[in-house]
Design a protein around this motif. Sequence first.
Motif, PDB file in Angstrom:
ATOM      1  N   GLU A  47      72.211   4.888  11.358  1.00  0.00           N
ATOM      2  CA  GLU A  47      73.029   4.842  10.142  1.00  0.00           C
ATOM      3  C   GLU A  47      74.266   3.968  10.331  1.00  0.00           C
ATOM      4  N   THR A  48      74.946   4.111  11.463  1.00  0.00           N
ATOM      5  CA  THR A  48      76.162   3.332  11.703  1.00  0.00           C
ATOM      6  C   THR A  48      75.865   1.836  11.728  1.00  0.00           C
ATOM      7  N   CYS A  94      73.455   6.393  15.375  1.00  0.00           N
ATOM      8  CA  CYS A  94      73.496   4.955  15.650  1.00  0.00           C
ATOM      9  C   CYS A  94      72.698   4.123  14.651  1.00  0.00           C
ATOM     10  N   THR A 139      71.825  11.077   5.054  1.00  0.00           N
ATOM     11  CA  THR A 139      71.918   9.667   5.436  1.00  0.00           C
ATOM     12  C   THR A 139      71.290   8.778   4.377  1.00  0.00           C
ATOM     13  N   ASN A 189      78.337   3.674  18.648  1.00  0.00           N
ATOM     14  CA  ASN A 189      77.306   3.943  17.645  1.00  0.00           C
ATOM     15  C   ASN A 189      76.713   2.712  16.984  1.00  0.00           C
ATOM     16  N   SER A 190      77.440   1.635  16.885  1.00  0.00           N
ATOM     17  CA  SER A 190      76.953   0.466  16.161  1.00  0.00           C
ATOM     18  C   SER A 190      76.408  -0.602  17.092  1.00  0.00           C
ATOM     19  N   ARG A 228      75.204   0.782   8.082  1.00  0.00           N
ATOM     20  CA  ARG A 228      76.460   0.711   7.319  1.00  0.00           C
ATOM     21  C   ARG A 228      77.249  -0.545   7.678  1.00  0.00           C
TER      22      ARG A 228
END
Length: 195
Positions: free
Chosen positions: A129-130, A127, A171, A96-97, A133
Amino acid sequence: MEIAENAALVVVDVQKGFEEEDFWGLRNNPEADANIASLIDAWQESGRPVVFVRHDSSSPQSPLRPGYRGNDFKEYVEERRGKGSGAELLVTKAVNSAFYGTPDLREWFGEQGVRQIVVAGIQTNMCVETTARMGGNLGFEVFFALDATHTFDLTGPFGWTATADELARATAVSLHGGGFAEVVTAQELVTAAKG
């Protein structure tokens, strides 16, 4: 809003496979693609760095799997690659990142002196949002271009479901309220980049 001269735009997973509604379901924000394109244009015109991220899914059923046409970037992204005067990077990932992709994004940002990033793309609550973050956790100043993202309705545990719009709002509240990123619009970013 002040956008640094070397602020990097991170364009996450804007791939043809996300156009397969039968696989993903209903999406939100039909303006996302136009807003993503406007950000790429503004960044390239100003000579700022742009990172294009591609998800290479390891699932044989995924429309994002390598070797399948869905793995390719959408046409408007592909035709913009290599057009800017600033630095450009292609990152591939299977998680995801974007910070867990190849080549190492954090290392590249260090080499470029990047401390501020703008994140846009698909999917808002996955992906994109991840990546936002993790960028916040790594100490970057992160701007999250909410209207330059989209996602899909989703079913979770206990029979719970959430619409794409509900997920996008969640989100935005989590990122902004939790201090991971400043949630803004594409137009705000385009205006700041031109200023």
